[in-house]
Design an enzyme around this catalytic site. Sequence first.
Site, short mmCIF file in Angstrom:
data_model
loop_
_atom_site.label_atom_id
_atom_site.label_comp_id
_atom_site.label_asym_id
_atom_site.label_seq_id
_atom_site.Cartn_x
_atom_site.Cartn_y
_atom_site.Cartn_z
N HIS A 156 0.86 -1.09 0.06
CA HIS A 156 0.17 -0.05 -0.03
C HIS A 156 0.87 1.25 0.06
O HIS A 156 0.59 2.41 0.47
CB HIS A 156 -0.89 0.03 1.21
N SER A 277 14.75 21.58 -16.08
CA SER A 277 13.59 22.16 -16.38
C SER A 277 13.93 23.46 -17.04
O SER A 277 15.17 24.02 -16.93
CB SER A 277 13.01 22.52 -15.01
N LYS A 283 15.86 21.37 -10.72
CA LYS A 283 15.30 20.07 -11.31
C LYS A 283 16.06 19.25 -12.08
O LYS A 283 16.87 19.58 -12.69
CB LYS A 283 13.77 20.65 -12.19
N GLU A 290 9.55 8.23 -17.10
CA GLU A 290 8.09 8.52 -17.35
C GLU A 290 7.62 8.09 -18.71
O GLU A 290 6.35 8.08 -19.12
CB GLU A 290 7.71 10.37 -17.15
#
Length: 461
Positions: A156, A277, A283, A290
């Site tokens: 979980h 970024s 970043k 992804e």
Amino acid sequence: MSHMWSGRFDSAPDEEIFSFQASFGFDRRLFEDDITGSLAWAEALARAGVLSKVEATEIQQGLTEILECGRADPGFVEGPDEDVHAFVERQLIERVGDAGKRLHTGRSRNEQVSLDLRLYLRRCIEVLQGQLVGLIQVLASQAESAGLAVMPSYTHLRRAQPILVAHYFLAHAASLRRDHRRFEIARDEADLMPLGSGAIAGSSYDIDTEALAARLGFSRVVTNSLDATADRDFVSGFLHACAITMVHLSRIAEDLVIMTSEEFAYFGLSDKVTTGSSLMPQKKNPDPLELVRGKTGRVIGQLTGWLTTMKGLPSGYNKDLQEDKEAIFDAEDSLTGSIRATTIVVGTLSLDIERTEEAAGGMALATDVADLLVAGGVPFREAHEVVGSMVRDLVGRQQDFSSLNSADWQAYHPLLDAGAAAQITARGSIAARRTPQSTQPDAVAAALDEVRQWVRSWEAR
Ligand code: ARG
């Protein structure tokens, strides 16, 4: 240009309609397989007495020349043709004239396209399997270099129990091993030789289909021409194997997106696999992971799209089947790109042993305290209750088991004391496992060994 079927028609097809239904733009990828099949077909026709030795030789020379042209210059495989089969035939007739016109005797593009696809998948599956072996190998190397480092496992997405970091990497290797096996099954499903089926009813020439199968490296011949010309189960099986593999890659990607985040920071991504970024200077984004996750939706889409295409088809060949190729090529490309990207990302991953070690302790050891009580004869349900109240107190005080002294332990249960408490560590927890699939260090070392051996056995092929 006149078409393969122009005799029956009064007028040439509408240009837009012709290009709408043409497949040469994408089935040019079957070029080599189409030649392979045609070379074997010419031989079979000669054996059947349909072609003379001279004609067969002319055809074979012509086809070999075409193959060489295509290999030397991919731009050669182009033209106004309807599909790759028409292209090869046109090229052949341009080269060897009349003999070339005889090659299509007793043969239909319906069986030809099935053959080409089966040949193509056989090649492509082997490449994909090799790439999977590469990724499994990189996971095994990470497992090996993690040694006895520990980390928490999650259910979980909440801390569950301590495990070896090696156990974590080998878990992903285990799922990819299943994929490798699934591709083996997909390859077996494609391993039937369809020629001799004709357009639908079978061939009226004396084709030795067994010899043709052996010549083309197939272990079986299809059993029913009507089924064979419309069967694309081997396509569905391939797409299914691709989709499940993508699901596994996506789960690896998701794990790593989470576990390389500032919040977790168990693993670090190399600068080589992250993207900055345009606005926020701090970043380092996990874009490749992804994208793997993103492409998974697309490959699942190819599988569901394809099954949807198949479900309404009447018996026999229907042009809808032409949609098989773009589904295959897109799934293959997405999968190849994703396996390779994942291999690079996993291969360059760094481990923050202090962070994983720290996170593996604390309340993740509660089950081990309960096990201590069970070892002393307390029924598990009761032990669960006792430890539950300890956890409640400790969490309230923002402490963990390590902050308890002997008297504290005793206060919770007479079977608990400082000696017992000494066993309550992440390492103690891991060492206490007994089953072969557990995270116990010897079990993990044996599992790693087995994976290494498996990788070697596939690399040797
Ligand atoms: N391009 C076609 C395909 O990919 C080849 C088979 C064509 N057969 C036909 N009857 N139109 O399916």
